[in-house]
Design a protein around this motif. Sequence first.
Motif, PDB file in Angstrom:
ATOM      1  N   LYS A   1      -5.635  -0.255   5.715  1.00 16.29           N
ATOM      2  CA  LYS A   1      -4.253   0.147   5.446  1.00 16.29           C
ATOM      3  C   LYS A   1      -4.160   0.971   4.159  1.00 16.29           C
ATOM      4  N   HIS A   2      -4.909   0.566   3.154  1.00 15.63           N
ATOM      5  CA  HIS A   2      -4.880   1.302   1.891  1.00 15.63           C
ATOM      6  C   HIS A   2      -5.552   2.673   2.034  1.00 15.63           C
ATOM      7  N   TRP A   3      -6.637   2.740   2.808  1.00 14.79           N
ATOM      8  CA  TRP A   3      -7.259   4.038   3.061  1.00 14.79           C
ATOM      9  C   TRP A   3      -6.304   4.958   3.819  1.00 14.79           C
TER      10      TRP A   3
ATOM     11  N   LEU B   1      -4.196   3.590  -5.531  1.00 15.38           N
ATOM     12  CA  LEU B   1      -4.840   3.244  -4.262  1.00 15.38           C
ATOM     13  C   LEU B   1      -6.361   3.236  -4.411  1.00 15.38           C
TER      14      LEU B   1
ATOM     15  N   THR C   1      -7.336   0.090  -6.218  1.00 14.77           N
ATOM     16  CA  THR C   1      -7.139  -1.091  -5.360  1.00 14.77           C
ATOM     17  C   THR C   1      -8.181  -1.157  -4.263  1.00 14.77           C
ATOM     18  N   ILE C   2      -8.491  -0.006  -3.642  1.00 17.65           N
ATOM     19  CA  ILE C   2      -9.499   0.017  -2.575  1.00 17.65           C
ATOM     20  C   ILE C   2     -10.859  -0.402  -3.116  1.00 17.65           C
TER      21      ILE C   2
ATOM     22  N   ASN D   1      -6.701  -4.923   5.758  1.00 16.22           N
ATOM     23  CA  ASN D   1      -5.948  -4.581   4.560  1.00 16.22           C
ATOM     24  C   ASN D   1      -6.575  -3.378   3.834  1.00 16.22           C
TER      25      ASN D   1
ATOM     26  N   ASN E   1       0.817  -1.211   0.000  1.00 14.40           N
ATOM     27  CA  ASN E   1       0.000   0.000   0.000  1.00 14.40           C
ATOM     28  C   ASN E   1       0.852   1.262   0.000  1.00 14.40           C
ATOM     29  N   SER E   2       2.066   1.200   0.504  1.00 19.02           N
ATOM     30  CA  SER E   2       2.954   2.362   0.510  1.00 19.02           C
ATOM     31  C   SER E   2       3.644   2.555  -0.835  1.00 19.02           C
TER      32      SER E   2
END
Length: 487
Positions: free
Chosen positions: A360-362, A270, A273-274, A357, A262-263
């Motif tokens: 984490k992306h948010w 992002l 992916t989210i 998970n 995610n980083s």
Amino acid sequence: MKILDRYILKSFLITFTSVFVILFFIFILQTVWLFISELAGKNLDFITIVKFLIFSMPRLIPLVLPLSILLASIMTFGSFAENYEFAAMKSSGISLQRAMQSLMIFIFGLSIVSFFFANNVIPKAEYKFVNLRKEILQTKPAMAIAEGQFNTIGNSNIKVDKKSGDNGELLEGVTMHVKSNLGTGNKTVIKSKRGVLKSDENSNILKLDLLDGYYYEDITPKKYEEQNRVPFAKAFFQKYTINIDLTNLNKSEDNGEIVNTNSMLSISELSYTIDSLQNSYKKDVVFFSDNISQGIEFTLKPKEIANPKEFKSTDEILNIFPINEQARILEFAKNSLSSTDFSIQTNKDDLFNKKKNINKHWIALHEKFVIAFSCLLMFFIGAPLGAIIRKGGLGLPIVFAVLIFITFHFANTFGKKVAQEDGMPAFLGTWLSSIILTPLALVLTYRATNDIGVMVNFDWITAPFQKLYKRFFDNNSTDEENNDNTH
């Protein structure tokens, strides 16, 4: 006014550059300390080490930049106030707000640059950093195992007495402690005279061949009275192969290690992916609910209980069956409940990990905006605070800067951890530190621009120490004079 603006901007830039370089160097040393086990004694060439440090530098900007702006603002405006330069400006009709105008434009531009840096540079650097570590482990597999000490890899601790070969792939005196999956300690010990590390650039698996060794495993007896004998199994082997998954070395980072993918994503990546993760999560929830509802349906539906609502209790339903049939029904119901409970717990953990998970992306998405906003926030805290405390240099400004930044960093870390565990929305967790400190920035800016509390006295902090100092040294000097008079 252009001369004054240039003077203020020049004073700030000199202080900001000095502070930024010093803090960046300190954080680089911290990075070296965190990864010292991967760099020291690995026979790495100078270019690889430089790449390692360069790819790790961008991740430090979100920490160093806000702190540098805060400290430079306090020092610059504190020096102006201490040297009565603000008094001269105000006597000429120039307000603090007007004096800050050139710096506000600069900080606003710096915040925009930091946003694009966080969105474009940091993800690419993280990607290269992870792949560099993976490449080092694949081309130099011995890096995964340091000589003369135990190295934790997966669920094993490995120690070798000596390494040799071009890349240190030949091992001597190998000792392995394999942890039990039940969490009851090390139940298996493997010792061998020699070992060979093998890797493939196209594979994430590091193969370890152990030669001429023994395999020991503790056995837990079923009977309690036999446990005092401490039985174990022992076997000799000529060759024993162990596969080590290198992806376990690149997982997330509670102790300063490499973060998840995610980083490594930009805002557009992002968002895509989210969206995919959330759609997959919703489908899993529906699928899990359907399976549970179908699993708990009662399969025995004789004519006698065609309408279960007519019965007041389960005892009345059981009484319509023979005694031997009742026992079978109860056993079936018990097994069905156990199976359903196990399925619920398993799927609950799986759904929680998927939700984690997504969080984490948010968090990674919101962090890119928080970096830009924190630059503005720290300036509007530091500049008014420096004008209020009227102290420049490296004394009191550092104390205030450290206290404010620790508060910011603690709230930021706490919020992200809670949001990651789904304890609060990701937006709130990521912006928690900014929400806490924004009122402080508004209050300080209002008080400084309206000349409220400019003459704040901090003698209440230093006065007790000054009194103690005077009392101690005055007593010593009095005792020395009395001794001289006596002689």
